[in-house]
Design an enzyme around this catalytic site. Structure first.
Site, PDB file in Angstrom:
ATOM      1  CB  SER A  72     -10.028 -66.069 -59.461  1.00  0.00           C
ATOM      2  OG  SER A  72     -11.260 -65.425 -59.612  1.00  0.00           O
ATOM      3  CD  GLN A  73      -8.171 -71.350 -62.986  1.00  0.00           C
ATOM      4  OE1 GLN A  73      -9.360 -71.544 -63.239  1.00  0.00           O
ATOM      5  NE2 GLN A  73      -7.199 -72.060 -63.529  1.00  0.00           N
TER       6      GLN A  73
END
Length: 219
Positions: free
Chosen positions: A69-70
């Protein structure tokens, strides 16, 4: 710290500091989370070919049709999870590459992490041991079953999006516990925060997100 953990160039501490400045601008306020993310080498959780992009605010592939995930989403979900106070026992559904696990392991007493894809789990375990994060228990299983042997949990964090919130995970929440989970399909997903009260579940719909789908089975 070993040289490859410190990083150089686009994986250096200076690059990490820029990531933290960006997270602050994006509204992340918890100083403990910011400090842990500042000191955790995200670049070791992706393939070497992608290391130079590891501190960008973007999700990156980690194989097996999964992503890391970012940084903003990792920070935001962790902040929401801890907003009501410190947690002792946290269930993580989707170990993935282990980055979110590493962040949680430095902020809660114990993490119980479930992953359905065994090669990903093995890599994650190696990375977390390298970082000397040892307060994590791992299970290779379908995340939809949670981890009943250690329930109930003070917190649950889910790294894939089901169509609806799994009833089994709701049942494994402690009274007063909190769950952060994306819900929806490929076209529309929203992050949800669930709080279990004595007689009911309080469900709050938050911001739009994009996660891989919540799949059953083991690989």
């Amino acid at each position: 710290m070993m040289p490859h953990l410190r990083g150089i160039g686009m994986t250096s501490q200076r690059t990490r500091d820029r990531m933290i400045a960006r997270l602050t601008e994006q509204g992340i306020r918890n100083p403990k989370i910011l400090e842990v993310m500042r000191n955790t080498p995200r670049h070791i959780f992706v393939d070497e070919a992608l290391a130079s992009r590891s501190y960008e605010d973007t999700a990156l592939p980690i194989g097996y049709n999964q992503t890391i995930s970012q940084p903003y989403i990792v920070a935001k979900m962790t902040e929401l999870l801890l907003e009501l106070g410190p947690l002792q026992r946290v269930l993580e559904i989707g170990t993935g590459c282990g980055y979110q696990t590493a962040i949680l392991g430095q902020l809660v007493e114990h993490v119980y992490s479930v992953e359905r894809i065994l090669p990903l789990q093995r890599k994650a375990i190696t990375r977390l041991w390298e970082l000397r994060i040892k307060n994590v228990s791992y299970l290779h299983n379908d995340g939809g079953w949670g981890w009943p042997d250690y329930a109930p949990f003070d917190g649950i964090i889910v790294a894939a999006a089901p169509q609806i919130i799994p009833q089994i995970l709701l049942q494994q929440m402690a009274i007063g516990g909190v769950m952060i989970i994306p819900v929806g399909n490929d076209d529309r997903q929203k992050l949800h925060r669930v709080i279990r009260n004595a007689n009911e579940f309080s469900i709050e719909e938050l911001e739009a997100v994009s996660f891989v789908p919540f799949l059953s089975g083991r690989e």
